[in-house]
Design a protein around this motif. Structure first.
Motif, PDB file in Angstrom:
ATOM      1  N   VAL B 102       1.032  -1.016   0.004  1.00  0.00           N
ATOM      2  CA  VAL B 102      -0.031   0.005  -0.187  1.00  0.00           C
ATOM      3  C   VAL B 102       1.101   1.423   0.015  1.00  0.00           C
ATOM      4  O   VAL B 102       1.941   1.263   0.618  1.00  0.00           O
ATOM      5  N   SER B 103       0.579   2.200  -0.738  1.00  0.00           N
ATOM      6  CA  SER B 103       1.423   3.352  -0.862  1.00  0.00           C
ATOM      7  C   SER B 103       0.676   4.517  -1.284  1.00  0.00           C
ATOM      8  O   SER B 103      -0.494   4.498  -1.735  1.00  0.00           O
ATOM      9  N   ALA B 104       1.216   5.767  -1.599  1.00  0.00           N
ATOM     10  CA  ALA B 104       0.606   6.832  -2.311  1.00  0.00           C
ATOM     11  C   ALA B 104       1.688   7.532  -3.183  1.00  0.00           C
ATOM     12  O   ALA B 104       2.710   7.703  -3.041  1.00  0.00           O
ATOM     13  N   VAL B 114      -2.425   3.961  -3.575  1.00  0.00           N
ATOM     14  CA  VAL B 114      -2.050   2.767  -4.504  1.00  0.00           C
ATOM     15  C   VAL B 114      -2.274   1.434  -3.730  1.00  0.00           C
ATOM     16  O   VAL B 114      -1.403   1.303  -2.885  1.00  0.00           O
ATOM     17  N   HIS B 116      -1.572  -2.779  -4.534  1.00  0.00           N
ATOM     18  CA  HIS B 116      -1.309  -3.756  -5.358  1.00  0.00           C
ATOM     19  C   HIS B 116      -1.759  -5.024  -4.925  1.00  0.00           C
ATOM     20  O   HIS B 116      -1.273  -5.529  -3.739  1.00  0.00           O
ATOM     21  N   VAL B 127      -3.933  -3.288  -9.812  1.00  0.00           N
ATOM     22  CA  VAL B 127      -3.601  -1.958  -9.194  1.00  0.00           C
ATOM     23  C   VAL B 127      -4.835  -1.200  -8.871  1.00  0.00           C
ATOM     24  O   VAL B 127      -5.622  -0.896  -9.698  1.00  0.00           O
ATOM     25  N   LYS B 129      -6.341   2.196  -7.429  1.00  0.00           N
ATOM     26  CA  LYS B 129      -5.960   3.861  -7.180  1.00  0.00           C
ATOM     27  C   LYS B 129      -7.179   4.379  -6.595  1.00  0.00           C
ATOM     28  O   LYS B 129      -8.255   4.641  -7.075  1.00  0.00           O
TER      29      LYS B 129
END
Lengths: 367, 221
Positions: B102-104, B114, B116, B127, B129
């Motif tokens: 998990v990220s941004a 984000v 995945h 993915v 978003k």
């Protein structure tokens, strides 16, 4: 009269030889039994993701050596170069792809040797450390001849590799593989039947298949819990689809299973190196890419199988000369999280054995 | 993911945007515009030839503004995120039991969180978003669906300041607990951490009080 008991908090690290770097474990104990383990990370955080946003695509290659996992520098370069190449649509010549496979697998063996040696020391077996580092030194020499560096290579380039293999290197590497395979059997003989080693590892630190998936474990840790996953088979990159190799899987999910998986992986890596050297085609080693390249607007996520697991890079470009955002999906980060589950219910003396068995590198965890 | 599965997914969640399909459409539009320009130029060349005038300058295609997605990518609203994630995880056709990360991304005017997701059994990945406004960066936490999200969400909170609602233990993970700001934001300016400033000014006060030289090397004459 009932005895009064209370929980004890034990701090391990951040400076402790067995944490393999700067990691602090906050262990909650009930007598000798572990109730909970909370890893405290971030001591080696270098914010490499931020640094990459301020450097060009080319400069970042050498940054991946240092800012990410320092024991598998070439595999870091691999995943970064793959990401940029896929984003910009750059073709890599056949020969370079074979060279990369050879280098990746040598790097995997070198990394596993460091792991086996240091874990041996953790468990009180000094001989295996000396033996492993003897063989690792030979790999370092092989690397030095090709890349000029032992740990930080900066050898891969976007579009290929920096230099061709020196004359006679392939034969030398072949000789090393021939020499190395019997050595793996020796480590096997030294440890696998050793009653002390078995007592400290078999059945210790079990993580179930279900938990391993839910907690995001990957690589040898996941494969030791019966998850037959390997990115090299699943989504082959470079020329792994032409290589014949097996993915070792164990179902027990304990420290011993993780040891067995990595030992077998070394044999399989040697097998891949042999095939790649045999198939090494002549030709170019690098596609011409301008030094000030710009990647088209867009994003890509590339996964590779590093020595520790599923190493991925999520690269975002806004069309400029530097990446807009880089997210490094570090395998050790998720594997270390799985540690909190593995440790529950074991004795304080097992902390070292279990921690060592997941093979974390703190610069990979913290980035 | 196969086109049939994507269609099945979009049918179940009509509000989800298929970003990869939008990219293809945009690319086709750009290609068409370019083709039209080329046709126009060709006609101009022929006209100039017939009239005996010098030919117009050759055309140069400007850089594409299309944003490329490699692989299936979907835009999800944050209100719908948990439903989408639960469906993708529990539907045996999709079986997304593994959360890679998990990220941004900080797009200056908004954040994009984000996710995945991957299915080890079906061998496909997706993915997701989630756009969130900058002044209200909240998304529901997916730790209830994938335990492994716990540290990833803490990292995104630490470095980008995304607040994951329902997270069991949302605190900094990489930076020290007293750190100010979120380093991976684009408007972040590095400042020495407060404790470091305090230690240094305390030391300076001591030096001033005792007349001692820096590093304690004898008195200041």
């Amino acid at each position: 009269m009932a005895l009064r008991t209370e929980e004890l908090m034990l701090n391990m690290g951040p400076q402790h030889p067995s944490t393999h770097g700067v990691l602090r474990l906050v262990v909650t104990l009930d007598g000798e039994n572990i109730i909970e383990v909370q890893p405290d990370i971030g001591y080696l955080h270098s914010s490499v993701e931020k640094m990459m946003e301020h450097r060009t695509y080319f400069q970042n290659v050498s940054l991946t050596d240092r800012g990410m996992d320092y024991l598998i520098a070439l595999q870091n370069e691999e995943v970064y170069c793959l990401a940029v190449e896929r984003l910009a649509g750059i073709e890599v010549p056949e020969r370079a792809r074979y060279i990369r496979v050879v280098m990746n697998e040598l790097q995997r063996i070198a990394s596993h040797l460091v792991w086996l040696g240091t874990w041996g020391i953790d468990l009180g077996a000094t001989t295996v450390f000396l033996w492993c580092f003897r063989e690792r030194e030979m790999i370092m020499d092989l690397f030095e001849q090709v890349t000029g560096g032992r740990l930080h290579h900066a050898y891969y380039r976007i579009g290929g590799v920096y230099a061709d293999l020196p004359e006679g290197w392939a034969e030398q590497c072949q000789r090393f593989v021939d020499y190395f395979l019997p050595r793996v059997d020796e480590y096997d003989a030294l440890l696998t039947a050793n009653p002390i080693f078995l007592a400290r590892t078999r059945g210790v630190g079990v993580i179930s298949r279900r938990d391993a998936i839910a907690m995001g474990a990957s690589g040898p840790v996941a494969r030791a819990s019966g998850i037959a996953l390997d990115v090299r088979k699943e989504e082959p990159y470079e020329v792994y689809d032409r290589m014949q190799f097996d993915v070792p899987v164990q179902s027990e999910g304990d420290c011993f299973a993780r040891y067995r998986v990595r030992l077998e992986e070394m044999r399989q890596s040697a097998r891949i190196i042999r095939q790649a050297l045999r198939g090494l085609p002549p030709g170019e080693i690098r596609t011409r890419v301008p030094m000030t390249m710009k990647a088209p607007r867009g994003e890509v996520y590339v996964r590779t199988e590093s020595a520790r697991g599923d190493l991925g890079i999520f690269l975002v470009s806004d069309g400029g000369e530097t990446p807009y955002r880089v997210k490094i999906r570090a395998p050790s980060f998720s594997n270390l999280y799985a540690l909190t589950e593995m440790m529950k219910g074991w004795k304080v003396a097992d902390v070292i054995a279990i921690l060592g068995s997941i093979d974390i590198v703190l610069s990979d965890v913290d980035r | 993911m196969s086109p049939e599965r994507i269609a099945q997914f979009l049918e179940r969640f009509p509000r989800v945007r298929d970003l990869a399909a939008e990219q293809r459409a945009e690319q086709a539009r750009e290609d068409e515009e370019w083709a039209a320009k080329q046709r126009e130029w060709q006609e101009a060349v022929e006209r100039a030839k017939a009239e005996g005038k010098p030919a117009p300058r050759p055309l140069k295609r400007e850089e594409s503004r299309v944003y490329h997605y490699h692989g299936p990518t979907f835009g999800v609203e944050r209100e719908e995120l948990l439903d989408v994630c639960r469906w993708l995880r529990d539907n045996p056709e999709f079986d997304m039991s593994y959360l890679s990360f998990v990220s941004a991304i900080d797009w200056r005017d908004r954040f994009e969180v984000v996710y995945h997701l991957r299915s080890p059994a079906r061998r496909h990945s997706v993915v997701l978003k989630v756009p969130v406004p900058r002044d209200d960066p909240r998304v529901p936490s997916v730790t209830g669906l994938w335990r492994g999200a716990e540290w990833h969400e803490r990292e995104a909170y630490d470095l980008l300041g995304i607040v994951f609602e329902g997270h069991p233990d949302l605190r900094r993970i990489l930076m020290s607990a007293d750190w100010k700001g979120h380093p991976l934001r684009k408007d972040y300016v590095y400042e020495d951490p407060q404790w470091l400033v305090e230690v240094a000014s305390q030391r300076q006060r001591e030096i001033a009080a005792t007349g001692e030289d820096w590093e304690g090397r004898g008195s200041r004459s």
